[in-house]
Design an enzyme around this catalytic site. Structure first.
Site, PDB file in Angstrom:
ATOM      1  N   GLY A   8      20.523  38.626   8.482  1.00 23.12           N
ATOM      2  CA  GLY A   8      20.786  39.583   9.567  1.00 23.12           C
ATOM      3  C   GLY A   8      21.886  39.057  10.470  1.00 23.12           C
ATOM      4  N   GLY A  11      23.915  41.366  12.880  1.00 25.91           N
ATOM      5  CA  GLY A  11      23.210  42.090  13.929  1.00 25.91           C
ATOM      6  C   GLY A  11      23.425  41.527  15.321  1.00 25.91           C
ATOM      7  CD  GLN A  12      21.378  43.230  20.967  1.00 20.04           C
ATOM      8  OE1 GLN A  12      20.256  43.505  20.547  1.00 20.04           O
ATOM      9  NE2 GLN A  12      21.721  43.381  22.229  1.00 20.04           N
ATOM     10  CG  ASP A  34      23.605  41.690   7.827  1.00 18.33           C
ATOM     11  OD1 ASP A  34      23.247  42.766   7.300  1.00 18.33           O
ATOM     12  OD2 ASP A  34      23.340  41.411   9.009  1.00 18.33           O
ATOM     13  CB  ILE A  35      22.587  44.507   3.414  1.00 17.58           C
ATOM     14  CG1 ILE A  35      22.093  45.114   4.729  1.00 17.58           C
ATOM     15  CG2 ILE A  35      21.444  43.933   2.601  1.00 17.58           C
ATOM     16  CD1 ILE A  35      21.217  46.334   4.537  1.00 17.58           C
ATOM     17  CE1 TYR A 143      11.317  46.316  15.784  1.00 18.16           C
ATOM     18  CE2 TYR A 143      10.587  46.706  18.030  1.00 18.16           C
ATOM     19  CZ  TYR A 143      11.296  45.955  17.115  1.00 18.16           C
ATOM     20  OH  TYR A 143      11.973  44.838  17.542  1.00 18.16           O
ATOM     21  CE  LYS A 147      10.023  43.126  14.874  1.00 16.09           C
ATOM     22  NZ  LYS A 147      10.691  42.114  14.045  1.00 16.09           N
TER      23      LYS A 147
HETATM   24  C1  AKB Z   1      13.820  47.785  20.695  1.00 14.27           C
HETATM   25  O1  AKB Z   1      14.114  48.390  21.741  1.00 14.27           O
HETATM   26  O2  AKB Z   1      13.351  48.336  19.696  1.00 14.27           O
HETATM   27  C2  AKB Z   1      14.030  46.295  20.671  1.00 14.27           C
HETATM   28  C3  AKB Z   1      12.809  45.536  21.073  1.00 14.27           C
HETATM   29  C4  AKB Z   1      12.370  45.506  22.481  1.00 14.27           C
HETATM   30  O3  AKB Z   1      12.181  44.945  20.247  1.00 14.27           O
HETATM   31  N1  AKB Z   1      15.126  45.929  21.506  1.00 14.27           N
END
Ligand code: AKB
Length: 316
Positions: A8, A11-12, A34-35, A143, A147
């Protein structure tokens, strides 16, 4: 000598972490992958290769061929984008982590793994202010669910197989090098770019939405610090809370206004408001401070000065 794999790297976080790791470990020892193509300094400053973490065979070959001892797995679909394609996001976020954990379990030379968690592991039933490390966790986003499940898997691999996996629940990260993509906290990067590009910004969260944020140099330092900490000092093997500063769009706007007097903001909350409303306003990160010495160096004022200066340089 450590050989480090960063997945990655375009990425940021990855695009800044690679540069810092290369300063500390030597360019030839940090393999950026990265891809998609990464920024020029990442590609030119040391080894860079296109690598898909979802391809477990390619991954294991790479790790063995380059005698990798540490892995930073940063690739993920963030909160906003994950809500648009829930099953794909779940598959990418979970399968990639499982590939990494399995490789770390199988390849003895791999000594440490870093994987980012997020404040998204918390949900509407969690206390929203000064959220403790251990709290009710009922995330309502894909998400956040990925996580939280990932944290449980990290803890499982540590306890069951001795895989030394380390993680941080990142708050929103603010940076100027690579623009964030698909997150709920992205407004805090976009606002600086739009202030300079257009002198106005339409924010997708309400002005008083308070969320924890961290300036990227603090996040990079914290990440490397955690990876370098003595294993015996670490009391958490899922992910450490990290708070940074709790700020609202209105506060960021007022800070920018001090430097760009004509800057205007309007508010048009979209689906990300409902996500932000379930996340903590502030986070208790005392364990990160006690266990491995986390320190925050940048506040809103200091960060804003740097963000505006660097984005002006970049856009010119
Ligand atoms: C998001 O906004 O999805 C991310 C995070 C807080 O994990 N920046």
């Amino acid at each position: 000598m450590d050989n480090i794999l960063v997945i990655g790297a375009a990425g940021q976080i990855g695009s800044e972490l690679v540069v810092e790791l290369r300063k500390q470990y030597g360019s030839e020892h940090v393999f950026a992958t990265d891809i998609k193509l990464a920024p020029p300094d990442v590609i030119e400053g040391g080894p860079f290769q296109v690598l898909d973490v979802m391809d477990d065979k390619q991954l294991i070959h790479f790790i063995i061929r380059h005698k990798i001892t540490q892995i930073y797995h940063l690739a993920a679909v963030l909160s906003g984008n994950a809500e648009k394609l829930p099953t794909q996001a779940w598959n990418i976020n979970m399968d990639s982590l499982m590939n990494i954990l399995e490789v770390a379990k199988m390849v003895e030379e791999v000594k440490k793994v870093f994987w980012p968690s997020s404040i998204a592991v918390f949900g509407p039933t969690t206390p929203r202010t000064n959220t403790p490390q251990l709290a009710v966790m009922e995330p309502v986003t894909v998400y956040g669910i990925s996580k939280l499940a990932g944290e449980r898997w990290c803890d499982y691999y540590f306890n069951k197989y001795g895989v030394d996996v380390r993680s941080i629940r990142y708050p929103g990260l603010i940076s100027y090098k690579t623009e964030a993509g698909g997150g709920t906290t992205d407004y805090a990067v976009e606002i600086y770019y739009e202030a300079i590009r257009n002198g106005s910004y339409e924010c997708f969260l309400t002005g008083n939405t308070s969320l924890p944020m961290l300036f990227m140099p603090d996040a990079i330092q914290a990440t490397i610090q955690l990876m370098e900490a003595e294993r015996s000092k670490l009391s958490i093997h899922s992910a450490y809370n990290l708070g940074g500063m709790s700020i609202t769009p209105d506060q960021v706007y007022r800070e920018i206004l001090k430097e760009i007097p004509g800057f205007t903001i309007s508010y048009n909350p979209d689906f990300r408001q409902a996500i932000a409303d379930t996340w903590p306003e502030s986070v208790d990160d005392s364990l990160a401070r006690e266990d491995w010495g986390f320190k925050q160096h940048y506040d809103l004022e200091k960060m804003t000065g740097i963000m505006l200066k660097e984005i002006r340089n970049k856009l010119n």
